[in-house]
Write an enzyme that holds these catalytic residues in place. Structure first.
Site, PDB file in Angstrom:
ATOM      1  N   SER A 131       0.839  -1.197   0.000  1.00  0.00           N
ATOM      2  CA  SER A 131       0.000   0.000   0.000  1.00  0.00           C
ATOM      3  C   SER A 131       0.878   1.252   0.000  1.00  0.00           C
ATOM      4  CB  SER A 131      -0.947   0.009   1.212  1.00  0.00           C
ATOM      5  OG  SER A 131      -0.239  -0.287   2.400  1.00  0.00           O
ATOM      6  N   GLU A 175      -8.855 -10.061   3.814  1.00  0.00           N
ATOM      7  CA  GLU A 175      -9.255  -8.682   3.536  1.00  0.00           C
ATOM      8  C   GLU A 175     -10.662  -8.627   2.945  1.00  0.00           C
ATOM      9  OE1 GLU A 175      -6.326  -6.316   1.512  1.00  0.00           O
ATOM     10  OE2 GLU A 175      -7.707  -4.633   1.218  1.00  0.00           O
ATOM     11  N   GLU A 208       0.229 -12.549  -1.635  1.00  0.00           N
ATOM     12  CA  GLU A 208      -1.210 -12.657  -1.946  1.00  0.00           C
ATOM     13  C   GLU A 208      -1.512 -13.908  -2.775  1.00  0.00           C
ATOM     14  OE1 GLU A 208      -2.769  -9.078  -3.753  1.00  0.00           O
ATOM     15  OE2 GLU A 208      -2.016  -7.805  -2.145  1.00  0.00           O
TER      16      GLU A 208
END
Ligand code: KIV
Length: 271
Positions: free
Chosen positions: A52, A189, A122
């Site tokens: 991020s 998430e 991920e």
């Protein structure tokens, strides 16, 4: 005494003890030395050098453009500041999807050049070969399922994931797969709270949620969001603990006025 308050240094083992004792795990992002020092001193369990950084540090719309070299630069700054928290570094888009050899090479660079404690990656079954290869080199991995921002171009939207049974079933299988491979924790998430609670109850490893409700083993937020520095981003799951955007602008406004009026510097503020 809590597990968290009795440790000098948070390790992956400490996190698993916290889950066993039902003690919630706190996690926040940091990308630079000064912020990491404050967050570590405040007593956070885990610092995530998240990709991020691509959004909040570099101003990109997605997390895709950030490079491995840039992630290592951020991680090096964070690691220098941290005395107690576990430092986890995101493997950026393009650094592990190619093949498992490339994935291992990228993870080794993060560990060797930034001295991180662990990496985050991920995906589930699609990347399991890379997960196994990285783990076999002794590098701890935190998984990441549900909304995976690096796949935004495939999803096409940031809406809640795994609301339908098929996607929820795959997520449950992937979480089990990551645990069996040897990941020490997994981030979920933006998925329904009921599903996240079920996953956490069925895994031995800690499950850290972001937009996944309170039935998981810990929570993570992006520090710029929780401090109120990012004003446009306002998802339902975000709690703002400060309104720093307003405070920073007020302070800068006062400084500008003081400079213009020659109020700053005064006699005591010069040599
Ligand atoms: O990059 C990041 O900040 C993250 C969190 C949202 C979990 O992956």
């Amino acid at each position: 005494m809590s597990v968290q308050s009795s440790v000098k240094r948070v390790t992956t083992h400490v996190l698993s003890e916290m889950k066993l004792k039902g003690e919630k795990i706190s996690m926040l992002t940091a990308y630079d030395y000064s912020m990491a020092k404050l967050v570590d001193e405040a007593g956070i369990d885990v610092i995530l050098v998240g990709d991020s950084a691509s959004n909040v540090m570099a101003g990109n719309i997605t997390t895709l453009p950030i490079t491995l070299d840039q992630m290592i630069y951020h991680a090096q700054s964070v690691v220098k500041a941290v005395q107690r928290s576990l430092v986890v570094v995101d493997m950026p888009f393009g650094s592990y999807q190619g093949n498992s050899k490339e994935a291992l090479h990228s993870a080794i660079r993060i560990m060797k050049e930034a001295h991180a404690d662990a990496v985050k990656i991920e995906g589930g079954s699609e990347i399991i070969e890379s997960v196994q290869r990285i783990l076999s080199a002794g590098i701890p991995i935190m998984g990441h399922l549900g909304l995976m921002p690096q796949s935004i171009n495939k999803f096409g939207t940031y809406v809640v994931r795994a609301k339908e049974k098929e996607e929820a079933d795959k997520l449950i299988e992937d979480a089990k797969l990551l645990e069996e491979a040897g990941c020490f924790a997994v981030v979920l998430e933006k998925i329904p709270a009921e599903l996240a609670t079920r996953v956490a109850a069925n895994l031995r490893i800690p499950v850290i949620g972001i937009g996944a409700g309170s039935g998981v083993d810990g929570q993570v937020l992006v520090i710029h969001d929780m401090l109120g520095m990012t004003q446009q981003f306002s998802p339902r799951f975000l709690r703002r603990y400060l309104n720093l955007a307003v405070e920073i602008k007020e302070a800068v406004g006062k400084y500008i006025a003081d400079v213009k009026s020659v109020d700053f510097p005064n006699e005591k503020e010069q040599y």
